[in-house]
Design an enzyme around this catalytic site. Structure first.
Site, PDB file in Angstrom:
ATOM      1  N   CYS A 194       6.182   2.103  68.812  1.00 32.86           N
ATOM      2  CA  CYS A 194       5.148   3.093  68.519  1.00 32.86           C
ATOM      3  C   CYS A 194       3.915   2.477  67.857  1.00 32.86           C
ATOM      4  O   CYS A 194       2.786   2.771  68.226  1.00 32.86           O
ATOM      5  CB  CYS A 194       5.709   4.206  67.647  1.00 32.86           C
ATOM      6  SG  CYS A 194       6.544   3.638  66.158  1.00 32.86           S
ATOM      7  N   GLU A 221      11.870   7.168  56.969  1.00 31.78           N
ATOM      8  CA  GLU A 221      10.543   6.730  57.384  1.00 31.78           C
ATOM      9  C   GLU A 221       9.491   7.701  56.859  1.00 31.78           C
ATOM     10  O   GLU A 221       8.573   8.077  57.583  1.00 31.78           O
ATOM     11  CB  GLU A 221      10.439   6.631  58.910  1.00 31.78           C
ATOM     12  CG  GLU A 221      11.433   5.672  59.527  1.00 31.78           C
ATOM     13  CD  GLU A 221      11.118   5.367  60.992  1.00 31.78           C
ATOM     14  OE1 GLU A 221      10.932   4.187  61.311  1.00 31.78           O
ATOM     15  OE2 GLU A 221      11.054   6.299  61.814  1.00 31.78           O
TER      16      GLU A 221
END
Lengths: 667, 667
Positions: free
Chosen positions: A431, A347
């Protein structure tokens, strides 16, 4: 000693009514915030908060499980700041009460599945951080919005407890969070409470990161594990050795304890060179770092905190590290949309100039993190290069994270799609949706700054602001349709006539502008580091009219970006454009946009909540003459084609189809 | 009733001494064949054959475990056919003895780990096939090379046993192999033995495939399993549903029981639309199929058998199915190198025009299977379109499977590489190395055909042949440096003067040629379906000189091939070229080759065992002016660059680096 020259003008002093952002904020306030509350309820997060998590209950808080709720409180607090709403305030207070009740007698706040094993609370800061910043940011926002201290006190008790456990003093753990975030939140908490210990703790976390002996090695050994982080186990080498055919296997990481999904796949291009501790930027002390590495959200939160700590402690060395990282990230690792972190694998970041489009990860949270960081860098010295990046991200790679209706979200923001990518209603790792929600509702924070001598306009957003300049309160009223056009009329409203500078940002892409003060053309002012400064004695009602010409042009990328060679991107002012299949009757990959193509624009009020569409004289390969062949010798035949492009942020709001930002061109 | 008009001229009647293939065959004979024997020994395969596989021994025969040994016997038999070698023959005979000793009293031949559970022998034809063709092909080659019947008898006993178990008669299983191969081998066995039952069994396997009720459903239920093949379980959907973030996960298959490696990764582009039984072409009866689907090696072996069965049984419907599949595969699913099967996911086909370059699977075995099929289609009617494909594959996508030194192998043959792809010394699934070995050593089989009325030259390969035409033996002597140049001199040597046709293939890429017979220019002959036919009374020593002009040109792909738009490939005669980093001082992705670029050639005797290198006037993006920027508006600057290209088959024989076949062009 360095410090931040500027202070941002707080949200509570700013209103927004311009045609671009006001509708986005309204939808955020009216739809996204209630929608996300509903999801938190439906997914068991609120029940879990109420009763405490126990094995077997539906919702597992995992590692950042209550993070979304904290972000929701933060966003909702911003929303009642800009528009009071007693029902919403009550809802917030209800959550605050639940949170307060969950605080342990010692001040600890549960927030991970380790909570059922309290003795493990401090055993793995690398993976199951007891150190999270969301609570602190929520507390600050709640206090600022309502004046109520309940959550602030919870946050302070929590930090006071943390402060007894970790730190540089003998007997304390020299630990720091595996996912940065608490560092910048501690600075916020310090600013609201004045408690210097909080700033000190932030500085400790920043400075301790990456020191030897490595804390994550130590805590791993205490757990009886090998220091090598198993979440970085790369099967690629193992498979390659075992089978001798590694060349045709894709590398991947098994990351069971990240809880985000069992596996991460690597784009073909992204070889996992990464040293494990680069993942959370603890591979070396932060002052020695000069490349953005690892998980992109973690990275930007750390860099934001480094900027804050540098400012609070007048730390030039830390500021220099920020600059090195900034230059690397924005000049070698940033998509043209402002998205960052190309790889699904971590990520995050890979190699310089590795910016694949179709497989771009470019997580929404990472873009938001870059906004945070840019905003902090900008306060040091009013330099347009920070504001340019901030604006680029806001209008493109961050805003693309939420649908126009405010109820669907991008976790990843690719720059090309075959039509298989869509915004989702939710993500297990929750998130991005709360993060983009809190960013949009707090957009007011990013528009202006103030200093003793200057009122500064970073972004052209219609509305008002109240600044502290030259010892008095100065009102600004801004009228603009930016970015749809480049005219901004700013009315200055000091309490009494006073001399100060009005700084207006001239974006780097702008090559032509004109300025009038009270209807008079000014002599030819030149922007300094991206800002015009008009110094005069300002009187109530003085009227500044800035006309930025907003060109449409074709951008190219540095030739080291292998995925963009032979391609151009359409940009119009701060907006990056994309071509969607739905607007064009051929697949976008077949479109060739010559470098000298004629491009026209028109505002389409009904399209995508109103956008300027760009049309251009393009070409497409003709396949009429192919007659069933698959390959042939000779020149390719192209026929004229009118291409239509829309702003990237608005993509994937209609029917599914192919999209691309980088369009083939001639050479 | 259709039949094959032509008969291939067998290897034993052909010698090869031309400068292109003779060295490749020599290296194959002298290095590859001994090398692979050594590997079989070192990896425990020969010991396993000796003692029988037991749990816990080093080598697990798995599903096709002895396949490599059978291929080795086949290749080694071809090698002693073209060059007698008593020691090698003894080595072969040693293996034959071991194989014969392993035959069970009932005729069964062990070859998979199911052998330790003999009762499970017939429980899973889908995955653990008891039906394999390698033994039969080895037996035929061994018999033809040596006249010894030992292995042939083993093969016949095995097939006789199989014939008692499977078939259409009541009480027999209506099963067929999960991995095709035995079908075409049965036709070979039939031709050598004259036993019609073998051809009938082949036809049964071909025709039974995909019939309802589906045999693999039935056998799965008998095993107590759900019919849905678990090897096709696609985690993509499951993950997408579970996490709501499928859009950024790559699909993959878990294929534990294929034994080839635990996982297959899908290229980003390749969505697993595939219906599971398409994997082994049993999704519907073969006569109803019109698209090449599934595992590419399985597919080409099936299609080859369909052509054989169609010919042996005069079956026009089956032939028509072959034609449909041929058109789909070669006109919509074939790389310009002749490679097929783009996806790692199923080692096979995806969608029409889905031909990604960097992630191309294009397994060596699949290319070889396409050669087999093309060669069979060519015998029906002497049509150049089959020979063109056969030649394309031989000189490019198949030959690339082995290194110039004969001891390293490609399993996959991508058309672009970032430098992370290299030929390997071996693969756990040892199919490709023996397969390319047997193809090269038997190249003589593919050069000529004969019919009652014609002697036919398909490939220009220097050497001699002895054909049966017009009731007599006709010798041909061919002198040529093809493909390095296009001159071929053919001397005709009939036993007695006789009238017949000499057919010479004119490749589809050839637009200019000249022909002399006994030094006299012929009147302007026109090729019919890709062949010139010269009919006359041929006398011993008649000399035919064909001059094919071999152009260098730039090929483009149909615009539906998304990965090739805006690109060209250099081709020179049958050879596809590529650009390797090692020959160019910039990364190949940065090179732009204008469509009207001047291209020159030179034979480089020291380079890569001697190749014609192509050089061209290209351009590269200049980055001198970028001055640290990542993006900028305005035209890209290009500077002249001399690009050097080598034949694709010879890539990756020097230092690691980037390679590409499809080169950016102007438009």
């Amino acid at each position: 000693m360095i410090k931040k020259e500027l202070t941002p003008v707080h949200l509570s002093k700013v209103t927004i009514d311009g045609p671009f952002w006001a509708p986005r904020i309204k939808i955020n306030r009216e739809r996204t915030i209630p929608y996300e509350y509903k999801i938190f309820k439906e997914t068991g997060r609120i029940d879990s908060l109420k009763s405490g998590w126990k094995p077997g209950t539906d919702f597992e808080p995992r590692y950042f499980g209550y993070g979304g709720i904290y972000s929701w409180i933060e966003a909702a607090s911003y929303s009642i700041t800009i528009q009071p709403d007693a029902r919403r305030e009550a809802l917030i207070d209800g959550l605050v009460k639940l949170i307060a009740e969950r605080q342990q007698p010692d001040g600890y706040m549960p927030g991970s599945h380790k909570d059922v094993e309290p003795e493990k609370r401090w055993t793995s800061l690398r993976d199951h951080s007891a150190l999270f910043g969301g609570l602190l940011e929520a507390a600050v926002a709640h206090f600022q919005a309502t004046g109520k201290r309940t959550l602030l006190e919870v946050a302070c008790r929590f930090v006071d407890y943390v402060d007894t456990v970790v730190g540089s003093e003998p007997g304390k753990k020299r630990g720091y969070p595996g996912h940065e975030g608490i560092e910048l939140a501690l600075i916020k908490l310090y600013k609201v409470t004045g408690e210097r210990r909080y700033a000190n703790l932030s500085k400790f976390f920043v400075d301790e990161r990456g020191q030897q002996p490595h804390y994550y090695d130590l805590e791993a050994r205490e757990r009886g594990e090998e220091p090598a982080p198993f979440w970085a186990a790369c099967y690629y080498d193992r498979e390659a050795k075992a089978t001798g055919r590694g060349e045709d296997l894709q590398p991947f990481w098994e990351a069971p304890n990240l809880g985000i999904g069992a596996y991460f796949w690597a784009p073909v291009r992204t070889v996992p060179y990464e040293i494990p501790y680069e993942y959370n930027q603890s591979h070396k002390p932060v002052r020695e770092q000069d490349r953005a590495v690892g998980h992109a959200v973690r990275a930007t939160y750390l860099y934001s905190a480094m900027a804050d700590v540098a400012a609070e402690f007048g730390d030039e060395e830390l500021r220099a590290a920020c600059d090195r990282l900034w230059n690397n990230l924005t000049l070698k690792q940033m998509y043209i949309t402002g998205g960052i972190g190309p790889s699904k694998l971590n990520e995050g970041f890979t190699q310089d100039y590795d910016l694949p489009n179709e497989t771009a990860y470019a997580e929404t949270c990472a873009a938001i993190g870059l906004v945070f960081w840019a905003h902090r860098m900008l306060q040091f010295e009013c330099d347009g290069r920070y504001a340019d990046v901030m604006e680029r991200v806001l209008y493109n790679g961050a805003l693309s994270g939420v649908s126009l209706d405010g109820e669907k979200f991008n976790y990843v923001n690719p720059l090309a799609s075959l039509g298989n990518h869509h915004r989702q209603e939710w993500f297990d790792c929750a998130c991005c949706p709360p993060n983009i929600m809190r960013l949009i509702v707090s957009l007011g924070n990013y528009v202006y700054s103030q200093s003793e001598t200057d009122a500064i306009v970073h972004l052209y957003v219609g509305g008002t602001a109240s600044l502290r300049v030259a010892g008095q309160t100065v009102g600004l009223r801004m009228d603009t349709r930016y970015p749809w056009d480049g005219k901004a009329v700013i009315t200055v409203e000091p309490e009494t006539p006073a001399s100060f500078g009005l700084k207006l940002r001239i974006p780097a892409w702008c090559t032509e502008f004109s300025l009038k003060v009270n209807e008079m053309e000014t002599e030819s002012l030149k922007p300094q580091r991206g800002y015009l400064r008009i110094e005069r004695e300002w009187k109530d009602g003085d009227r500044v009219e800035l006309n930025i010409s907003i060109p449409i042009n074709l951008a190219s990328a540095h030739p080291k970006v292998r995925d963009d060679v032979g391609c151009v991107a359409i940009q119009r002012g701060p907006l990056i454009y994309c071509i969607e299949q739905v607007d064009n009757n051929v697949l976008p990959y077949r479109i060739v946009l010559p470098q000298d193509a004629k491009l026209t624009e028109s505002f389409e009020p009904e399209l995508l909540d109103g956008v300027v569409m760009v049309r251009g004289d393009a070409l497409v390969e003709d396949d009429a003459s192919w007659d069933g062949k698959l390959y042939r010798a000779g020149k390719q035949e192209l026929r004229p084609f009118k291409v239509s492009a829309i702003p990237y942020y608005a993509w994937d709001n209609r029917e599914a189809g192919e999209m691309r930002v980088w369009i083939r061109t001639d050479s």
